[in-house]
Design a protein around this motif. Structure first.
Motif, PDB file in Angstrom:
ATOM      1  N   LYS A 183       4.119   1.461   5.029  1.00  0.00           N
ATOM      2  CA  LYS A 183       4.674   0.601   3.227  1.00  0.00           C
ATOM      3  C   LYS A 183       5.269   0.244   4.299  1.00  0.00           C
ATOM      4  CE  LYS A 183       3.480   4.719   2.327  1.00  0.00           C
ATOM      5  NZ  LYS A 183       3.225   5.786   0.539  1.00  0.00           N
ATOM      6  N   VAL A 184       5.179  -1.707   3.665  1.00  0.00           N
ATOM      7  CA  VAL A 184       5.671  -2.854   3.553  1.00  0.00           C
ATOM      8  C   VAL A 184       6.041  -3.130   2.285  1.00  0.00           C
ATOM      9  CG1 VAL A 184       4.047  -3.093   5.219  1.00  0.00           C
ATOM     10  CG2 VAL A 184       3.720  -4.145   2.942  1.00  0.00           C
ATOM     11  N   GLN A 185       7.374  -3.925   2.253  1.00  0.00           N
ATOM     12  CA  GLN A 185       7.604  -4.973   0.585  1.00  0.00           C
ATOM     13  C   GLN A 185       6.259  -6.410   1.210  1.00  0.00           C
ATOM     14  OE1 GLN A 185       9.134  -4.227  -1.399  1.00  0.00           O
ATOM     15  NE2 GLN A 185       9.970  -2.137  -0.569  1.00  0.00           N
ATOM     16  N   ALA A 186       5.686  -6.657   0.031  1.00  0.00           N
ATOM     17  CA  ALA A 186       4.894  -8.338  -0.147  1.00  0.00           C
ATOM     18  C   ALA A 186       4.421  -7.845  -1.667  1.00  0.00           C
ATOM     19  CB  ALA A 186       3.712  -8.349   0.561  1.00  0.00           C
ATOM     20  N   PRO A 187       5.360  -8.176  -2.872  1.00  0.00           N
ATOM     21  CA  PRO A 187       5.247  -8.388  -3.959  1.00  0.00           C
ATOM     22  C   PRO A 187       4.312  -9.128  -4.710  1.00  0.00           C
ATOM     23  CG  PRO A 187       7.448  -8.576  -3.481  1.00  0.00           C
ATOM     24  CD  PRO A 187       6.450  -8.485  -2.128  1.00  0.00           C
ATOM     25  N   TRP A 188       3.734 -10.355  -3.992  1.00  0.00           N
ATOM     26  CA  TRP A 188       3.070 -10.887  -4.471  1.00  0.00           C
ATOM     27  C   TRP A 188       1.532  -9.866  -4.319  1.00  0.00           C
ATOM     28  CZ3 TRP A 188       6.053 -10.967  -0.263  1.00  0.00           C
ATOM     29  CH2 TRP A 188       5.621 -10.916   1.336  1.00  0.00           C
ATOM     30  N   VAL A 189       1.426  -9.337  -3.324  1.00  0.00           N
ATOM     31  CA  VAL A 189      -0.238  -8.562  -3.565  1.00  0.00           C
ATOM     32  C   VAL A 189      -0.369  -7.146  -4.800  1.00  0.00           C
ATOM     33  CG1 VAL A 189      -1.508  -7.340  -2.419  1.00  0.00           C
ATOM     34  CG2 VAL A 189       0.281  -8.633  -0.856  1.00  0.00           C
ATOM     35  N   THR A 190      -1.642  -8.193  -5.311  1.00  0.00           N
ATOM     36  CA  THR A 190      -1.280  -7.106  -6.942  1.00  0.00           C
ATOM     37  C   THR A 190      -2.320  -6.564  -6.498  1.00  0.00           C
ATOM     38  OG1 THR A 190      -2.039  -9.346  -7.737  1.00  0.00           O
ATOM     39  CG2 THR A 190       0.097  -8.453  -8.266  1.00  0.00           C
ATOM     40  N   HIS A 191      -3.703  -7.023  -6.286  1.00  0.00           N
ATOM     41  CA  HIS A 191      -5.246  -5.812  -6.100  1.00  0.00           C
ATOM     42  C   HIS A 191      -5.577  -5.670  -4.655  1.00  0.00           C
ATOM     43  CE1 HIS A 191      -6.753  -8.526  -9.872  1.00  0.00           C
ATOM     44  NE2 HIS A 191      -7.001  -8.504  -9.228  1.00  0.00           N
ATOM     45  N   PHE A 192      -5.770  -4.034  -4.906  1.00  0.00           N
ATOM     46  CA  PHE A 192      -5.908  -3.540  -3.569  1.00  0.00           C
ATOM     47  C   PHE A 192      -7.570  -3.437  -3.452  1.00  0.00           C
ATOM     48  CE2 PHE A 192      -9.190  -1.023  -7.089  1.00  0.00           C
ATOM     49  CZ  PHE A 192     -10.040  -0.428  -6.239  1.00  0.00           C
ATOM     50  N   ILE A 193      -7.235  -3.150  -1.816  1.00  0.00           N
ATOM     51  CA  ILE A 193      -9.008  -3.975  -1.141  1.00  0.00           C
ATOM     52  C   ILE A 193      -9.096  -3.204   0.109  1.00  0.00           C
ATOM     53  CG2 ILE A 193      -9.736  -5.421   0.485  1.00  0.00           C
ATOM     54  CD1 ILE A 193      -7.648  -7.218  -0.137  1.00  0.00           C
ATOM     55  N   ARG A 194     -10.103  -1.818  -0.169  1.00  0.00           N
ATOM     56  CA  ARG A 194     -10.388  -0.954   0.345  1.00  0.00           C
ATOM     57  C   ARG A 194     -11.457  -0.918   0.974  1.00  0.00           C
ATOM     58  NH1 ARG A 194     -14.112   4.263   0.317  1.00  0.00           N
ATOM     59  NH2 ARG A 194     -12.047   6.087   1.109  1.00  0.00           N
ATOM     60  N   VAL A 195     -11.961  -1.097   2.751  1.00  0.00           N
ATOM     61  CA  VAL A 195     -13.088  -1.247   3.333  1.00  0.00           C
ATOM     62  C   VAL A 195     -13.906  -0.224   2.933  1.00  0.00           C
ATOM     63  CG1 VAL A 195     -14.505  -1.527   5.444  1.00  0.00           C
ATOM     64  CG2 VAL A 195     -11.833  -2.777   4.673  1.00  0.00           C
ATOM     65  N   SER A 196     -15.101   0.662   2.765  1.00  0.00           N
ATOM     66  CA  SER A 196     -15.824   1.321   2.301  1.00  0.00           C
ATOM     67  C   SER A 196     -15.841   2.301   2.821  1.00  0.00           C
ATOM     68  CB  SER A 196     -17.379   0.683   1.858  1.00  0.00           C
ATOM     69  OG  SER A 196     -18.073   0.191   3.247  1.00  0.00           O
ATOM     70  N   ASP A 197     -15.110   2.318   4.294  1.00  0.00           N
ATOM     71  CA  ASP A 197     -15.465   4.083   5.114  1.00  0.00           C
ATOM     72  C   ASP A 197     -13.988   3.796   4.941  1.00  0.00           C
ATOM     73  OD1 ASP A 197     -13.925   1.835   6.592  1.00  0.00           O
ATOM     74  OD2 ASP A 197     -15.556   1.800   8.498  1.00  0.00           O
ATOM     75  N   GLY A 198     -12.881   3.472   4.783  1.00  0.00           N
ATOM     76  CA  GLY A 198     -12.354   4.273   4.302  1.00  0.00           C
ATOM     77  C   GLY A 198     -10.753   3.773   4.672  1.00  0.00           C
ATOM     78  N   SER A 199     -11.622   2.795   6.578  1.00  0.00           N
ATOM     79  CA  SER A 199     -10.585   2.920   7.650  1.00  0.00           C
ATOM     80  C   SER A 199      -9.119   1.524   7.861  1.00  0.00           C
ATOM     81  CB  SER A 199     -11.800   2.350   8.664  1.00  0.00           C
ATOM     82  OG  SER A 199     -12.263   0.806   7.456  1.00  0.00           O
ATOM     83  N   THR A 200      -9.504   0.870   6.789  1.00  0.00           N
ATOM     84  CA  THR A 200      -8.880  -0.021   6.513  1.00  0.00           C
ATOM     85  C   THR A 200      -8.161   0.026   4.691  1.00  0.00           C
ATOM     86  OG1 THR A 200      -9.735  -1.196   7.967  1.00  0.00           O
ATOM     87  CG2 THR A 200      -7.979  -2.097   6.794  1.00  0.00           C
ATOM     88  N   TYR A 201      -7.534  -0.602   4.652  1.00  0.00           N
ATOM     89  CA  TYR A 201      -7.101  -0.302   3.111  1.00  0.00           C
ATOM     90  C   TYR A 201      -5.912  -0.806   2.732  1.00  0.00           C
ATOM     91  CZ  TYR A 201      -5.060   4.664   3.623  1.00  0.00           C
ATOM     92  OH  TYR A 201      -4.414   5.397   4.113  1.00  0.00           O
ATOM     93  N   ILE A 202      -5.108  -1.755   1.287  1.00  0.00           N
ATOM     94  CA  ILE A 202      -4.227  -2.351   1.147  1.00  0.00           C
ATOM     95  C   ILE A 202      -3.896  -1.681  -0.677  1.00  0.00           C
ATOM     96  CG2 ILE A 202      -2.868  -4.390   0.454  1.00  0.00           C
ATOM     97  CD1 ILE A 202      -4.800  -5.877   2.535  1.00  0.00           C
ATOM     98  N   TYR A 203      -2.568  -0.777  -0.626  1.00  0.00           N
ATOM     99  CA  TYR A 203      -2.340  -0.260  -2.029  1.00  0.00           C
ATOM    100  C   TYR A 203      -1.446  -1.158  -2.255  1.00  0.00           C
ATOM    101  CZ  TYR A 203      -7.318   2.310  -1.052  1.00  0.00           C
ATOM    102  OH  TYR A 203      -8.260   3.087  -0.699  1.00  0.00           O
ATOM    103  N   PRO A 204      -1.193  -1.850  -2.893  1.00  0.00           N
ATOM    104  CA  PRO A 204       0.050  -1.765  -4.044  1.00  0.00           C
ATOM    105  C   PRO A 204       0.030  -1.191  -5.291  1.00  0.00           C
ATOM    106  CG  PRO A 204      -1.633  -4.303  -4.434  1.00  0.00           C
ATOM    107  CD  PRO A 204      -2.177  -2.702  -3.745  1.00  0.00           C
ATOM    108  N   GLY A 205       1.705  -0.467  -4.837  1.00  0.00           N
ATOM    109  CA  GLY A 205       2.574   0.541  -5.886  1.00  0.00           C
ATOM    110  C   GLY A 205       3.263   0.032  -6.011  1.00  0.00           C
ATOM    111  N   MET A 206       4.193   1.027  -6.978  1.00  0.00           N
ATOM    112  CA  MET A 206       5.488   0.401  -7.574  1.00  0.00           C
ATOM    113  C   MET A 206       7.028   0.180  -6.562  1.00  0.00           C
ATOM    114  SD  MET A 206       6.152   3.222 -10.339  1.00  0.00           S
ATOM    115  CE  MET A 206       5.068   3.269 -12.074  1.00  0.00           C
TER     116      MET A 206
END
Ligand SMILES: Cc1cc2nc3c(=O)[nH]c(=O)nc-3n(C[C@H](O)[C@H](O)[C@H](O)COP(=O)(O)OP(=O)(O)OC[C@H]3O[C@@H](n4cnc5c(N)ncnc54)[C@H](O)[C@@H]3O)c2cc1C
Ligand SMILES: O=C(O)CCC(=O)C(=O)O
Length: 357
Positions: A221-244
């Motif tokens: 869990k990281v702070q990166a408030p400039w990242v506002t879109h999610f990115i998911r590699v289709s097999d679920g191995s890698t993902y970036i999920y911005p949250g509240m």
């Protein structure tokens, strides 16, 4: 035994029908959502959640809380779709209300990317999420290693906020909470009319289910408030999920690995993979590491079982085995478990009416 909450004790019923006592074993996402659903839909039930772990120490606390279905190979696809649809509608209503911030629910848009185009370009949930479409070539330029992608808007739960919110809903509905470990479900016999088993991975020991196994997941869990879109590699191995409150970076999926400790090499690996997709994450700060064990089964178990010991019966409704998709289907399975509780209570009424004749 600690009584966590004394508020909201259920009053003596006015009608002729007796109040039914329901124990829900499990204080995670599935236990609380099921308890809320029962207490809301079946007002003649007094509901008690019993568990030895609560937020912030449950599996859901580690999760990103994204609504993106996982496949359960032995659950019919129509049932998975219905569970996802019901969960999506329920959370979208909350998201569109003044409750959204307290419940920790928000909409999130982004991309699922594939190295090569899959056979199934429109998955079964494409018409449930919002604005599902194939990514344009201009969007794909961001991901030179990937040839195909799907863009859509879905919902995301801030897992800890949502778990706390569910707990408050249960208290408002008169539910109670007990902090203790159940070593044998028969401990509850005579104290409750119905047991609802939402013990996640605990069901392995509690009801001897060897079809259930852990799939270890490590995330950052990281702070990166400039990242506002999610990115998911289709097999679920890698993902970036911005949250509240943070961005969740994942992940790992390690079958039958029970380690709850974090692994520094895995964390570096996750960060490298996520930075390859979103280079701005090199500037992410306040990085924390988390591990959870997904309670995985080839089919989610939502069913009734009547346990027998001598001449005694113990009715149990099971609701566990949500693996890596609990957030995506929890309200659908909670509703199904609630229907089973309702049926069971109706049959208890039938048998007590017969006994009086
Ligand atoms: C890294 C990671 C990321 C994830 N991301 C997502 C996501 O983005 N989207 C999504 O849909 N899903 C996601 N998930 C999956 C989701 O978190 C799980 O499906 C869900 O949290 C399971 O909830 P649960 O209530 O069944 O289990 P748990 O949270 O494990 O709760 C089990 C409860 O049962 C209690 N219990 C067990 N045995 C006993 C006993 N004998 N006596 C008393 N109490 C007992 C425990 O104390 C606990 O309260 C993720 C999971 C992980 C690990
Ligand atoms: O699979 C995903 O993309 C969401 C995260 C998740 O569900 C998981 O890691 O289990």
């Amino acid at each position: 035994m600690e009584q966590r909450h004394n508020k909201g004790l259920v009053s003596v019923p006015l009608g002729l029908m007796p109040m039914r006592r329901v124990a829900v074993i499990g204080g995670g996402l599935v236990g609380f959502s099921t308890a809320v659903c029962i207490s809301k839909s079946l007002p003649r039930c007094s509901v008690t959640v019993i568990a030895d772990k609560f937020t912030p120490n449950t599996t859901g606390d580690v999760a990103a809380g994204m609504l993106i279905p996982h496949r359960y190979p032995d659950t019919p696809i129509e049932q998975q779709k219905r569970w996802f649809q019901e969960t999506f509608s329920y959370l979208l209503t909350i998201c569109n209300s003044a409750e959204a911030a307290d419940a920790g629910i928000h909409l999130l848009s982004g991309w699922q990317i594939h190295q090569t185009a899959p056979e199934e370009k429109f998955p079964f949930w494409a018409d449930i999420v919002l604005g599902f479409r194939i990514m344009s070539m201009a969007e794909l330029e961001k991901f030179p290693e990937h040839q195909f992608g799907q863009a859509f808007t879905t919902l995301k739960c801030d897992s800890q906020r949502y778990l706390r919110w569910l707990e408050s809903r249960l208290r408002e509905n008169g539910g109670q909470i007990e902090d203790r470990k159940i070593t044998d479900v028969w401990e509850l016999h005579g104290h409750y009319d119905v047991i609802v088993n939402c013990s996640g991975l605990g069901a392995r020991a509690l009801v001897g289910d060897s079809k259930l196994h852990p799939v270890r997941g490590q995330v950052l869990k990281v702070q990166a408030p400039w990242v506002t879109h999610f990115i998911r590699v289709s097999d679920g191995s890698t993902y970036i999920y911005p949250g509240m409150s943070s961005v969740t970076l994942g992940g790992t999926r390690q079958k039958d690995d029970w380690r709850l400790s974090t692994d520094a090499t895995a964390s570096q690996n996750i960060l490298n993979r996520c930075c390859a997709l979103e280079p701005s994450l090199k500037k992410a700060y306040a990085i924390t590491e988390h591990v959870g064990l997904r309670p995985t089964r080839s089919a989610i178990r939502v069913e009734k079982e009547v346990l027998l010991r001598g001449s005694y019966q113990l009715p149990v409704i099971h609701n566990y085995g949500h693996g890596g998709g609990g957030f995506s289907v929890h309200w659908g399975t909670a509703r199904e478990a609630t229907h089973l509780v309702e049926e069971l209570i109706a049959s208890l009424r039938g048998s007590s009416a017969k006994a009086k004749l």
